[in-house]
Design a protein around this motif. Structure first.
Motif, short mmCIF file in Angstrom:
data_model
loop_
_atom_site.label_atom_id
_atom_site.label_comp_id
_atom_site.label_asym_id
_atom_site.label_seq_id
_atom_site.Cartn_x
_atom_site.Cartn_y
_atom_site.Cartn_z
N GLY A 19 -42.82 99.86 21.38
CA GLY A 19 -41.92 100.60 21.96
C GLY A 19 -40.84 100.12 22.75
N TRP A 29 -38.19 102.64 34.81
CA TRP A 29 -38.99 101.38 34.84
C TRP A 29 -38.70 100.16 35.63
CZ3 TRP A 29 -43.09 102.05 31.72
CH2 TRP A 29 -43.17 103.36 30.77
N TYR A 58 -31.99 105.46 24.39
CA TYR A 58 -32.55 104.55 25.22
C TYR A 58 -31.53 103.50 25.96
CZ TYR A 58 -37.17 106.26 23.51
OH TYR A 58 -38.23 106.83 23.24
N LYS A 83 -34.39 107.40 16.82
CA LYS A 83 -34.03 108.75 16.79
C LYS A 83 -32.63 109.33 17.26
CE LYS A 83 -38.47 108.21 19.43
NZ LYS A 83 -38.03 106.85 20.25
N HIS A 116 -35.49 113.56 17.94
CA HIS A 116 -36.22 113.06 19.17
C HIS A 116 -37.00 114.31 20.08
CE1 HIS A 116 -35.60 109.85 22.47
NE2 HIS A 116 -36.83 110.54 22.61
N GLN A 199 -48.02 105.23 30.37
CA GLN A 199 -46.93 104.58 31.35
C GLN A 199 -47.62 103.74 32.22
OE1 GLN A 199 -44.12 107.91 32.12
NE2 GLN A 199 -43.07 107.29 30.14
N GLY A 200 -48.71 103.00 32.06
CA GLY A 200 -49.26 101.95 32.80
C GLY A 200 -50.47 102.50 33.47
N THR A 203 -53.70 100.85 32.16
CA THR A 203 -53.86 99.29 32.11
C THR A 203 -54.49 98.85 33.21
OG1 THR A 203 -51.78 99.01 33.52
CG2 THR A 203 -51.40 99.02 31.21
N LYS A 205 -53.48 99.07 36.59
CA LYS A 205 -52.68 98.09 37.25
C LYS A 205 -52.28 99.09 38.70
CE LYS A 205 -49.34 97.41 35.10
NZ LYS A 205 -47.75 96.83 34.47
N ALA A 259 -56.59 98.48 28.80
CA ALA A 259 -55.58 98.97 27.74
C ALA A 259 -55.76 98.75 26.47
CB ALA A 259 -54.22 97.81 28.04
N ILE A 276 -47.51 103.65 19.81
CA ILE A 276 -46.43 103.02 20.08
C ILE A 276 -46.38 102.66 21.50
CG2 ILE A 276 -43.73 103.33 20.24
CD1 ILE A 276 -44.01 105.87 18.45
N ALA A 277 -46.62 101.46 21.74
CA ALA A 277 -46.85 100.80 23.16
C ALA A 277 -45.59 100.19 23.72
CB ALA A 277 -48.08 99.97 23.31
N MET A 279 -43.93 97.40 25.84
CA MET A 279 -44.35 95.94 26.10
C MET A 279 -42.96 95.45 26.72
SD MET A 279 -45.91 95.07 22.52
CE MET A 279 -46.88 96.44 21.57
N GLN A 284 -47.53 91.00 27.65
CA GLN A 284 -48.08 92.50 27.40
C GLN A 284 -48.01 92.67 25.85
OE1 GLN A 284 -45.50 95.23 29.49
NE2 GLN A 284 -46.34 94.39 31.41
N GLU A 287 -51.16 91.05 24.66
CA GLU A 287 -52.45 91.65 24.90
C GLU A 287 -52.53 93.13 24.10
OE1 GLU A 287 -52.59 90.42 29.45
OE2 GLU A 287 -52.00 92.43 29.06
N ASN A 288 -51.29 93.76 24.05
CA ASN A 288 -51.61 95.12 23.34
C ASN A 288 -51.47 94.95 21.62
OD1 ASN A 288 -50.81 96.16 25.75
ND2 ASN A 288 -48.66 96.56 25.58
N1 NAP Z 1 -40.34 110.40 21.67
C1 NAP Z 1 -40.36 110.26 23.02
O1 NAP Z 1 -39.97 111.52 23.49
C2 NAP Z 1 -40.81 109.27 23.73
C3 NAP Z 1 -41.02 109.49 25.03
C4 NAP Z 1 -41.53 108.31 25.74
C5 NAP Z 1 -42.06 106.92 25.23
N2 NAP Z 1 -41.51 107.01 23.78
C6 NAP Z 1 -41.81 105.70 22.89
O2 NAP Z 1 -43.02 105.38 23.20
C7 NAP Z 1 -42.97 104.03 23.90
C8 NAP Z 1 -44.01 103.73 24.89
O3 NAP Z 1 -44.22 104.65 25.76
P1 NAP Z 1 -44.11 104.40 27.17
O4 NAP Z 1 -43.10 103.29 27.36
O5 NAP Z 1 -43.62 105.68 27.92
O6 NAP Z 1 -45.41 104.32 27.83
P2 NAP Z 1 -46.77 103.22 27.53
O7 NAP Z 1 -46.69 102.57 26.41
O8 NAP Z 1 -47.93 104.08 27.87
O9 NAP Z 1 -46.44 102.25 28.90
C9 NAP Z 1 -45.74 100.99 28.72
C10 NAP Z 1 -45.61 100.19 29.94
O10 NAP Z 1 -47.01 99.94 30.68
C11 NAP Z 1 -46.88 98.56 31.03
N3 NAP Z 1 -47.69 97.81 30.30
C12 NAP Z 1 -47.99 97.85 28.87
N4 NAP Z 1 -48.50 96.86 28.40
C13 NAP Z 1 -49.35 96.26 29.58
C14 NAP Z 1 -50.24 95.58 29.64
N5 NAP Z 1 -50.87 95.01 28.57
N6 NAP Z 1 -50.85 95.07 30.77
C15 NAP Z 1 -50.07 95.76 31.93
N7 NAP Z 1 -49.27 96.58 31.82
C16 NAP Z 1 -48.74 96.97 30.40
C17 NAP Z 1 -45.46 98.37 31.00
O11 NAP Z 1 -44.56 98.74 32.25
P3 NAP Z 1 -44.70 97.68 33.54
O12 NAP Z 1 -45.01 96.29 33.09
O13 NAP Z 1 -43.67 98.10 34.11
O14 NAP Z 1 -45.74 98.47 34.32
C18 NAP Z 1 -44.93 99.24 29.86
O15 NAP Z 1 -43.59 99.17 29.78
C19 NAP Z 1 -41.46 103.85 24.41
O16 NAP Z 1 -41.14 102.55 24.61
C20 NAP Z 1 -40.96 104.58 23.31
O17 NAP Z 1 -40.44 103.94 22.29
C21 NAP Z 1 -41.17 108.16 23.00
#
Ligand code: NAP
Length: 329
Positions: A19, A29, A58, A83, A116, A199-200, A203, A205, A259, A276-277, A279, A284, A287-288
């Motif tokens: 993601g 972020w 984005y 999107k 979107h 959103q973390g 994990t 944290k 995670a 969609i994670a 990173m 990250q 790990e993911n």
């Molecule tokens: N369609 C939509 O409306 C929509 C909405 C939201 C997201 N998305 C898509 O989904 C993707 C992922 O969602 P998201 O970014 O909201 O949340 P997420 O994947 O649940 O969380 C990602 C965040 O968690 C932390 N993280 C990730 N892997 C980690 C690990 N192994 N260890 C520790 N921390 C870790 C990182 O932030 P930190 O390091 O800053 O903590 C990372 O930015 C987005 O990038 C986007 O492409 C789409």
């Protein structure tokens, strides 16, 4: 890494997608080092992640531009999902938005082009017809959507075809399991869970609700007193952290990081093609990506279902993590 088809098409996505929202380092972020973002993309590629999710919104195009730059020379190896914003769903605007995304992405086709959020002001028939034209011209390979609820998906499928639906889905947000998941499975519309790590939160944290910074504490899990929420609800902070503790204990029992268990749970759910994670760096990404090889038994899944059942009940079939007034139907 493993690969699955999108909908009824031959587009193959890795079960873990990178993601590309957080790497813009915006208000939600916090600052992002561009070298780390580039390293995350390169590392994801090396580890078999072939799919990258972005959006025109984005970083106002920055995420697409960065992807376009870093993926240069690797185009045929990757699946790019981007999107269009709802304000661009009228046919002429959609074409323009698509062409702008193509330029920023430095490519002549988009693999998965997603709507979107629903826009109930523009007839979905018109938007899907415009998607068909883009596909016939080779500008996109597959039309998908995002944040479409049961009513939105059913309406769209009556008007045309969508191959995927990207929705908020994680162990702490399971609203789609009430109705949407079954509709997507029955119609072979792939589910692409976003925010799979909450959103973390998943994990480990953040140890307590107080550890979560205000910009991150915006979903309906958090109380309306949090400065950046817009749902006006009391939230469920205590229940959320109780569930996290239980997931952590189950993960420890499995000898896997929380995670990876959180991502593996989603990969094992019906209809899911890829998670969609986010990173933000190479660590990250490493790990993911490993979550793709974590296999959970039926018993493990049941334990996770039970641990997060009270939260599922609390939030009900809601799909929108941020607003109580649903933007979907
Ligand atoms: N369609 C939509 O409306 C929509 C909405 C939201 C997201 N998305 C898509 O989904 C993707 C992922 O969602 P998201 O970014 O909201 O949340 P997420 O994947 O649940 O969380 C990602 C965040 O968690 C932390 N993280 C990730 N892997 C980690 C690990 N192994 N260890 C520790 N921390 C870790 C990182 O932030 P930190 O390091 O800053 O903590 C990372 O930015 C987005 O990038 C986007 O492409 C789409």
């Amino acid at each position: 890494m493993h690969y699955r088809n999108i909908g009824k098409t031959d587009v193959m996505v890795s079960t873990v997608t990178m993601g590309c929202w957080a790497i813009v380092g915006d208000f939600n972020w916090g600052p992002q080092d561009e070298d780390d973002a580039v390293a995350a993309i390169r590392s994801a590629l090396e580890l078999g992640i072939n799919t990258f999710d972005t959006a025109e919104a984005y970083g106002s195009g920055y995420s697409e531009k960065l992807l376009g730059k870093v993926l240069e020379g690797r185009r045929k190896d990757v699946v790019i999902a981007t999107k269009a914003s709802p304000s661009n769903f009228a046919p002429k605007k959609l074409r323009r938005a698509c062409e702008d995304s193509l330029k920023r992405l430095n490519t002549d086709y988009i693999d998965i082009y997603q709507l979107h959020w629903p826009n109930h002001e523009v007839p979905v028939d018109d938007t899907l017809e415009a998607m068909d034209r883009l596909r016939e011209e080779g500008k996109i390979r597959v039309a998908g959507c995002s944040n479409f609820g049961p009513g939105d998906v059913s309406e769209a499928l009556a008007a045309g075809r969508l191959e995927s639906n990207q929705v908020a889905y994680n162990l702490l947000w399971r609203g789609l399991e009430y109705e949407l998941q079954q509709i997507c499975v029955e119609n072979e519309v792939s589910l692409l869970p976003y925010s799979p790590l909450a959103q973390g939160l998943l994990t480990g944290k953040f140890r307590t609700p107080e550890d979560v910074p205000p910009e991150r504490a915006r979903t309906r899990h958090f109380a309306a007193e949090r400065p950046h929420t817009r749902h006006g609800e009391e939230g469920a902070e205590e229940e959320t952290f109780e569930a996290i503790k239980k997931i952590e204990e189950i993960s420890e029992g499995l000898g896997k990081p929380m995670a990876q268990v959180a991502l593996a749970y989603l990969i094992a759910r019906p209809g899911v093609a890829s998670v969609i994670a986010g990173m933000r760096n190479a660590k990250q990404a490493a790990e993911n990506s490993r979550a793709a090889d974590v296999e959970l038994s039926e018993g493990d899944i049941k334990k996770l279902d039970i641990a997060t059942g009270p939260l599922k009940k609390r939030f009900g079939p809601a799909l929108d993590m941020w607003q109580s007034e649903e933007r979907t139907k």
